[in-house]
Structures are given as C-alpha cells and as structure tokens.
Design a protein around this motif. Structure first.
Motif, PDB file in Angstrom:
ATOM      1  N   VAL A 242       0.835  -1.209   0.000  1.00 24.80           N
ATOM      2  CA  VAL A 242       0.000   0.000   0.000  1.00 24.80           C
ATOM      3  C   VAL A 242       0.865   1.251   0.000  1.00 24.80           C
ATOM      4  O   VAL A 242       0.565   2.237  -0.683  1.00 24.80           O
ATOM      5  CB  VAL A 242      -0.953  -0.002   1.211  1.00 24.80           C
ATOM      6  CG1 VAL A 242      -1.664   1.343   1.331  1.00 24.80           C
ATOM      7  CG2 VAL A 242      -1.976  -1.120   1.087  1.00 24.80           C
ATOM      8  N   SER A 243       1.947   1.216   0.766  1.00 25.36           N
ATOM      9  CA  SER A 243       2.821   2.393   0.845  1.00 25.36           C
ATOM     10  C   SER A 243       3.473   2.693  -0.497  1.00 25.36           C
ATOM     11  O   SER A 243       3.705   3.853  -0.842  1.00 25.36           O
ATOM     12  CB  SER A 243       3.891   2.182   1.919  1.00 25.36           C
ATOM     13  OG  SER A 243       4.784   1.139   1.542  1.00 25.36           O
TER      14      SER A 243
ATOM     15  N   GLY B 106       0.674   4.273  -2.585  1.00 24.58           N
ATOM     16  CA  GLY B 106       0.248   5.588  -2.097  1.00 24.58           C
ATOM     17  C   GLY B 106       1.231   6.700  -2.402  1.00 24.58           C
ATOM     18  O   GLY B 106       0.854   7.842  -2.572  1.00 24.58           O
TER      19      GLY B 106
ATOM     20  N   ALA C  35       4.780  11.492   1.027  1.00 26.32           N
ATOM     21  CA  ALA C  35       4.003  12.642   1.500  1.00 26.32           C
ATOM     22  C   ALA C  35       4.500  13.930   0.850  1.00 26.32           C
ATOM     23  O   ALA C  35       5.601  14.008   0.322  1.00 26.32           O
ATOM     24  CB  ALA C  35       4.112  12.752   3.011  1.00 26.32           C
TER      25      ALA C  35
ATOM     26  N   LEU D  36       0.177   5.772   5.077  1.00 30.16           N
ATOM     27  CA  LEU D  36      -0.737   6.885   5.314  1.00 30.16           C
ATOM     28  C   LEU D  36      -0.132   8.253   5.005  1.00 30.16           C
ATOM     29  O   LEU D  36      -0.822   9.266   5.087  1.00 30.16           O
ATOM     30  CB  LEU D  36      -1.200   6.862   6.782  1.00 30.16           C
ATOM     31  CG  LEU D  36      -2.020   5.630   7.204  1.00 30.16           C
ATOM     32  CD1 LEU D  36      -2.255   5.643   8.704  1.00 30.16           C
ATOM     33  CD2 LEU D  36      -3.346   5.592   6.462  1.00 30.16           C
ATOM     34  N   SER D  37       1.159   8.288   4.682  1.00 30.75           N
ATOM     35  CA  SER D  37       1.835   9.570   4.474  1.00 30.75           C
ATOM     36  C   SER D  37       1.176  10.397   3.382  1.00 30.75           C
ATOM     37  O   SER D  37       0.910  11.587   3.557  1.00 30.75           O
ATOM     38  CB  SER D  37       3.311   9.334   4.124  1.00 30.75           C
ATOM     39  OG  SER D  37       4.029   8.928   5.255  1.00 30.75           O
ATOM     40  N   LYS D  38       0.922   9.765   2.248  1.00 37.88           N
ATOM     41  CA  LYS D  38       0.334  10.497   1.127  1.00 37.88           C
ATOM     42  C   LYS D  38      -1.092  10.939   1.428  1.00 37.88           C
ATOM     43  O   LYS D  38      -1.416  12.133   1.289  1.00 37.88           O
ATOM     44  CB  LYS D  38       0.368   9.623  -0.130  1.00 37.88           C
ATOM     45  CG  LYS D  38      -0.118  10.322  -1.400  1.00 37.88           C
ATOM     46  CD  LYS D  38       0.846  11.397  -1.852  1.00 37.88           C
ATOM     47  CE  LYS D  38       0.447  11.974  -3.199  1.00 37.88           C
ATOM     48  NZ  LYS D  38       1.389  13.002  -3.660  1.00 37.88           N
ATOM     49  N   PRO D  39      -1.993  10.026   1.887  1.00 36.25           N
ATOM     50  CA  PRO D  39      -3.374  10.464   2.157  1.00 36.25           C
ATOM     51  C   PRO D  39      -3.484  11.539   3.230  1.00 36.25           C
ATOM     52  O   PRO D  39      -4.317  12.436   3.133  1.00 36.25           O
ATOM     53  CB  PRO D  39      -4.076   9.171   2.607  1.00 36.25           C
ATOM     54  CG  PRO D  39      -3.229   8.064   2.095  1.00 36.25           C
ATOM     55  CD  PRO D  39      -1.833   8.578   2.069  1.00 36.25           C
ATOM     56  N   LEU D  40      -2.630  11.441   4.273  1.00 34.50           N
ATOM     57  CA  LEU D  40      -2.724  12.393   5.380  1.00 34.50           C
ATOM     58  C   LEU D  40      -1.778  13.575   5.221  1.00 34.50           C
ATOM     59  O   LEU D  40      -1.826  14.513   6.024  1.00 34.50           O
ATOM     60  CB  LEU D  40      -2.437  11.682   6.706  1.00 34.50           C
ATOM     61  CG  LEU D  40      -3.393  10.545   7.097  1.00 34.50           C
ATOM     62  CD1 LEU D  40      -2.991   9.955   8.446  1.00 34.50           C
ATOM     63  CD2 LEU D  40      -4.831  11.053   7.160  1.00 34.50           C
ATOM     64  N   GLY D  41      -0.902  13.527   4.227  1.00 38.31           N
ATOM     65  CA  GLY D  41       0.044  14.627   4.036  1.00 38.31           C
ATOM     66  C   GLY D  41       1.048  14.745   5.158  1.00 38.31           C
ATOM     67  O   GLY D  41       1.403  15.850   5.577  1.00 38.31           O
TER      68      GLY D  41
ATOM     69  N   LYS E 220       0.773  17.763  11.801  1.00 36.12           N
ATOM     70  CA  LYS E 220       0.938  16.480  11.127  1.00 36.12           C
ATOM     71  C   LYS E 220       2.126  15.697  11.676  1.00 36.12           C
ATOM     72  O   LYS E 220       2.142  14.462  11.615  1.00 36.12           O
ATOM     73  CB  LYS E 220       1.071  16.702   9.622  1.00 36.12           C
ATOM     74  CG  LYS E 220      -0.254  17.159   8.998  1.00 36.12           C
ATOM     75  CD  LYS E 220      -0.140  17.468   7.524  1.00 36.12           C
ATOM     76  CE  LYS E 220      -1.476  17.937   6.964  1.00 36.12           C
ATOM     77  NZ  LYS E 220      -1.402  18.274   5.533  1.00 36.12           N
TER      78      LYS E 220
END
Length: 745
Positions: free
Chosen positions: A33-34, A37, A40, A220-225, A302
């Motif tokens: 997934v990472s 994605g 970030a 989650l880095s990309k979705p959450l910035g 963040k």
C-alpha cells in the motif's frame, strides 16, 4: 477491555504460528500500500502570518523566490577567483548544476552586480529552483551535492554550498543513534531479566512494533500529508515506547508463570493487566501528541499525527505480535529461578522510606525538579543556522566563508515583497523611498534596489542584516522593520499594508509567534484529555489531577535542560554543539506533547500496581509499598532504556535532533527518578483512601476502563470456561499442554 485483551492474548499465544504468519502478511500488505500511495508532500506553510503572505506573492508572481534555493560558494587561497583558471573551474561547476534536469535560475557571480568578495578570493552563485518546496525529494538535491563535491579542489578552488536544496540532498547519516540505543537496551534488558530469551522476545517485539509503525506511516503519508520528518520522530518515540511496553508485558507474563499459571493463562493475565495499562498509556501518549493539531500549523500538527500513528503501531504490536512471540518462546520464558520475578525487596525498602516521611519526599523531589527547570526563564525561540553544523560539513564551510566575506547577515537575507498590483512603475518613487528607509534602518548592512516581477505586479527588495540569522539582534531588526520602518515609509502611499517580509528568519519568527499564541490552548487540551482518560482508568479524581501537575514539572525540567545546554552552553561541547543556540520554535511543543504522554506511561504502570494492591485489601501506605516492590524495578529499567534510546539521538549531526534527544532523554530520567519513585508514592500515601475516590455522579457517567484485569470479576472463571473451547494442543502439533488456572496474586 481486560477480558477482550485476555481472549486475544490467549488465542495468539496458543496459535502462535498463525499469529506470526498473519503479522507477516499484514506487514507485506502495508508495504504494498505504501508503494502505491507514494510519498508525503511536506507542507511548511504558516497560515495567516506575514511571511506566508510574502511567500504567496512570490508563488504568484516570481515562483523562483518561493521555491527551493542553494548558494554555491567558491573560494581560492591562491590568486583571485576571477583569474582565468579559477574562473573556468567556477563556470564548469555551475554548468554541471545547470545541466541537471530540474528547472532553475542560476545567478552569474562574474556578471555586473555579481557576488564577488572585496578581496577577490570568493564568489557566490544563487541557484533557485521554481519547483514547489513541498514536492522536493532527496533525489532532487543529491545530484547537486554530488556535483559540488566532485568539483571541490579543482584548480585550487574550494567549493561548498548551503541552502534548502543542499540540506535535502545531503548524504544520509548511518542510523548511529538507533544502533547505540538498541545496544544499551540489550544490556539493560539482560541485567533486568537475566534471560537471553526474555531479552530477545522483548526487543524483537518492540522492533516489530517500530517496523509496523513505520509501515503504517508509509501507507498513510500520502493520504494524510504527513511530513518526512515524522519518520524520525516516529522512530525515536516508537523505539523507546515499544521497548517499555514489551518489557512491561513480558515481565508480567514471567511473573504469572512463576506463580503457577499455564502459559496461556499467564499470557491472558499479562494482557488483561499490563496489556490494559499499555493501552491506557499508549492512548494518553497518542492524545497528547495528536493534540499538536490545535497549534494550527500544518507541519507541527501532522508531525503529531505521524508520531501518534507510530505509538499506535507499537501498542498494537505489543498486544498481538508480542503475544504470538510469547507463545513461540514459552518454553524458554519460564524463569529458571522463580525468586528472580518475586517483588523486589530493595524497592519495598525504598517504598517504606519514601512513604515514612511523605512531605519530606515531596519537598525534596520538587526542589530538585525546580533546579532543573530554573534555566527555562531564559528560553529564547528561534532557528539555529548553519553555523551550528559540524565543522567541515558542506553547509558549515559555506556559512563560514560567506560570513567572513560579507558578514554573518549574508546567510539570512530578508526578502521583502511589495504588492504593486497596478504596476511597479506607477509606484517606483514609493518603492525607492521604501528601499532607502530599509537601508537606513539600524542593523541593516545593505538593501538592494527594488526589482519588479516580470508581470509588474510585485517588487522585491533584498535586505541583508548585520547580524547572523540566529542572533537575537536579527529578530529585533525584523520587529523594527515591521513595526516602524515599513509602516512609516509606506504611510499614505498605495503600498501601505501591502509590504511583507519573507525569508528563512521571518518564517521561523512567525512560526515561533504562532506557536506561543496557541500554546495555552494546546496545553489545556492535552492536560484535559489525559486527566479524563486517567479518571476513567483509575476511578479517581485526585490522582489524575496531581499526576498532571507533576507531569508539568517534568516538562519544565526538560525545557530547563535544553536551555542550559544549548543557550547557556553548559556541557554543550559534550553533545557537539555551540552555545547561544536559540531553541527551535516547535521543540517546546513537541517536548511537551511527547513528555507529557510518556510521563503518564510510567504513572499508569506505577499506579495500576498500587491500585491493584489497594483493591486486594492493603491499607493506603502498604498498597504503595507493595506496588513499588512489584513494579519499581521495571519502571527504573524501562526509564533507563527509554532515556538511553533518546540520548543516543544526540549523535545526530543536526542540532534539532540533538535538542530532541537530549531533552527527551534527560527528562525521562528526571521523571522516573524523582517523580515516579519519590514524589508520586509520597503523594498517594498522603491522599490515603481519598486517592481512589470519585464523585458518584461522575462515576456513573464515565465508562469503566479497568487496568487490573485479574481483579475483574469473573476473569479466572472466564479463562476456565474457555478452556474447553480452545484446542488442547500447544499450537504447533505437539503434546497436549497442561492447563492450570491460578488466582494467587
């Protein structure tokens, strides 16, 4: 919650192969997934500030001034930099940088108005990339660094560089801090357990938790910035907390086995008791760190979210993967000498001494904490400059050369943006007046003539301070320009209220001001949520309130240590730093969030065992003594391990890493030695039965989160009733395992 944790632990420790395979599959899935994605996008904006308004103008009218920059510095000791051979070497270096794929603007140091030092020994070229700073990756900056290093020394020309692109592209250091911390943790775990297997399971469980946290961050880095720096904070925090959580659970498991419980029952009870404490402690840490969102600065908020995710990863790993590891190594985790896991006689004696004169213990502990905290009155927020880099490093060489040639202020130029809207030519006289006013301001070395943008909608004035970027005089100059010089020079003109100062120093000054303005809200939010969770866990009003008060003392002590070392220079050379270094603006809020949460960790570990003894029928003082004997050694070693992990990060070359590592490491030591092992036991003793009192109306409306799972009504009965529902084999096809359920506590 305790019953649920017990069931999970019982199942995973029994079917440990399935559990480990499942964990492996989850990690692979997160890794996949990472990759999909992506990475970030770092968001360093500070909404609503003057420097951000300047950046917004640059982005709209002169993108290069809002992009990433580097200053390439050339110096020769033989002849002058303008001599043919030296000049050719300079031009060759700039040509190599120009040939790199990203779009950029490179100034010519040999052109009219170029940057040549008065003695002719130095030339400097500014390189500005038009790309969005939030999109820049290490692979963008690395070729620039390599080009500079490859050209260094040719034709007798020293080549160095500094700036954001150089920082991004600098070669990554080996993870010395992590390796040193893990090495010390191995030694301390061995001393505590006297068992290679217990040490291995604890360390492996913690490392898998850190790995899980990193995989979650990557996914989650990309979705959450999430910013890239979150990985550093997550590693530091995850490693320290992960070892502590695994240590607590493994220690309780060995204690239960030594008392006669079967491996499955011991795993269940360790999860229901120590596991429940880990959940409560982890939630408090996550709430405290995620509370950084209320600061209102995307980068800081963040960072908090990223760190909270990392802690969530180690908590989840401690309750699942660690239980499977316990099942896999159960034959070797049983203590050979049951006496080794019995309550500590030394900490029982210590508990008796501390509680014999509680007021004296509290007074002495508070006095020591106040001594550590005293330097906090000298706290000065700011941004350390490249003058704090290690000598010989690319950025430090460039900084020193520029300072010697043009003054220290040349490393922190103010970039002043004037919004001219109708066209710069229409207000040229006003711009000239503004430039002269800025040049005549005390503390300004020089101010360049205003330069209009291509579309004429904005003009830029470059002003060089006389003082270094991190000097307090530079901060005072910025205030004079904003409060006095610019308003006076633009009053009654179309430029009034439309001139904004940008650049690295103004950005960090605005960041500091915004952090300071939101600090009270942040502190109240973190304390309020933490106290509420502790009230639910302990069914007590006074314990959470007093805990919050002493946690604040621990945080102030951390601030005091950081100020004493980096600003006042006490022991600065021991950590490889200079003195009179301002404290990075986001360090105090990060320290507060992390330390407040981690201090509550040890608070939960201690008080859960004290409360346990109290519920077993001990009187208040005896419950403290017995609780100390059961958990005191674990808290001491857990604190030493976490402090070692944090202090090892002082080896980082970056001063920000040094501040975080030193502040967290020494603060954890101070908190464990003086708050948890001196002040807290004395306070609980003084409170007596009131320590565990909660108003009836509050008791009725708050959910009950028990941390003493083996005292939960029906736990032993539940474990016994589930015996027949669980496969009687040992989880990997071996002989049946003998079940015994013991409630001897």
């Amino acid at each position: 919650m305790s019953l649920l944790l017990a069931r999970i632990a019982r199942s995973l420790s029994h079917h440990w192969i399935r559990g480990l395979v499942g964990a492996f599959v989850v990690l692979i899935a997160l890794g996949a997934v990472s990759q999909v994605g992506g990475e970030a996008v770092d968001d360093f904006s500070t909404p609503g500030t003057e420097s951000q308004k300047a950046i917004d103008l640059f982005q709209e009218h002169t993108p290069a001034l809002a992009g990433v920059e580097a200053t390439i510095v050339f110096h020769t000791d033989e002849g002058k930099i303008t001599d043919p051979e030296q000049k050719a070497a300079v031009q060759e270096t700039l040509a190599k940088i120009k040939a790199l794929p990203e779009k950029k603007i490179i100034s010519d140091p040999f052109a009219e108005g170029g940057t040549i030092s008065p003695d002719g020994k130095l030339a400097a070229a500014d390189v500005r990339w038009t790309m969005d700073p939030s999109l820049v990756k290490a692979e963008d900056g690395r070729p620039v660094v390599e080009a500079v290093e490859a050209q260094d020394g040719k034709a007798g020309v020293e080549v160095s560089a500094r700036g954001a692109m150089i920082d991004i592209g600098s070669e990554q250091e080996l993870p010395v801090g992590e390796l040193v911390g893990i090495g010390i943790a191995i030694i301390l775990l061995w001393v505590l357990f006297r068992s290679k297997v217990a040490m291995l399971v604890t360390l492996l469980g913690a490392l898998l938790g850190v790995f899980l946290g990193q995989m979650l961050l990557a996914a989650l880095s990309k979705p959450l910035g999430l910013p890239s720096f979150a990985a550093f904070i997550a590693t530091m925090l995850g490693l320290g907390a992960g070892i502590d959580y695994a240590l607590l659970i493994v220690g309780r498991y060995r204690e239960q086995v030594a008392k006669g419980d079967s491996p499955r029952d011991a795993a269940a009870k360790s999860a229901a008791t120590s596991g429940a404490s880990v959940v409560a402690a982890g939630l408090i840490v996550m709430l405290a760190i995620a509370g950084l969102l209320v600061i209102g600065i995307p980068f800081i908020g963040k960072l908090g979210v990223g760190a909270a995710i990392a802690v969530g990863g180690v908590v989840l790993s401690a309750l699942t993967v660690l239980m499977a590891l316990i099942g896999a190594f159960k034959k070797w985790l049983t203590p050979k000498n049951p006496e080794s896991v019995k309550p500590s006689a030394a900490f029982e004696r210590w508990g008796e001494r501390v509680t014999a004169r509680p007021w004296l213990s509290i007074g002495a502990g508070v006095l020591i904490m106040l001594i550590f905290a005293a330097p906090v009155t000298q706290l000065r927020l700011g941004q350390p400059d490249d003058g704090n880099q290690p000598e010989g490093k690319l950025q430090r060489v460039a900084y020193d050369r520029l300072s010697a040639a043009f003054g220290p202020g040349s490393n922190g130029t103010f970039i002043i943006a004037a919004d001219t809207q109708g066209g710069a030519q229409a207000v040229q006289a006003d711009l000239d007046k503004l430039q002269k006013a800025i040049a005549g301001t005390a503390g300004v070395a020089q101010a360049a003539p205003p330069t209009p943008s291509e579309d004429g909608e904005m003009a830029t004035i470059f002003a060089i301070p006389k003082s270094a970027p991190q000097d307090e005089a530079t901060s005072q100059l910025l205030e004079r320009l904003r409060e006095d010089t610019i308003p006076a020079a633009t009053q009654g003109t179309p430029l009034a209220g439309k001139v904004f100062i940008g650049g690295a120093v103004p950005v960090f000054e605005d960041l500091s001001a915004k952090v300071a303005s939101r600090l009270p809200v942040f502190i109240l939010t973190v304390i309020g949520l933490s106290v509420l969770l502790l009230i639910m866990a302990f069914r007590s009003l006074w314990i959470p309130l007093v805990s919050a008060l002493f946690n604040l003392l621990s945080v102030l002590a951390a601030y005091g240590v950081v100020v004493a070392v980096f600003q006042m220079g006490i022991g600065a050379s021991l950590v490889g730093s200079d003195s009179d270094v301002p404290i990075v603006s986001f360090i105090p809020v990060m320290l507060f969030a992390i330390l407040f949460g981690l201090s509550m960790d040890y608070n939960v570990f201690l008080l859960s065992r004290v409360h346990e003894a109290y519920n077993e029928g001990d009187r208040p003082r005896e419950s403290v003594i017995h609780g100390m004997s059961r958990i005191g050694k674990v808290i001491l070693f857990a604190g030493l391990i976490m402090a070692a992990v944090f202090l090892a990060f002082v080896t980082q070359p970056d001063v920000v890493g040094k501040m975080m590592g030193l502040g967290l490491g020494l603060a954890i030591l101070i908190d464990v030695l003086f708050v948890r092992l001196v002040i807290a036991p004395a306070v609980v003793t003084l409170l007596g039965d009131k320590a565990w009192w909660l108003p009836g109306w509050l008791d009725r409306i708050l959910p009950n989160v028990s941390l003493e799972g083996h005292l939960v009504e029906g736990l032993d009965k539940q474990l016994t009733s589930e015996h027949d529902a669980v496969d009687s084999t040992n989880g990997h096809g071996g002989a049946p395992e003998r079940e015994t359920t013991s409630s001897r506590q």
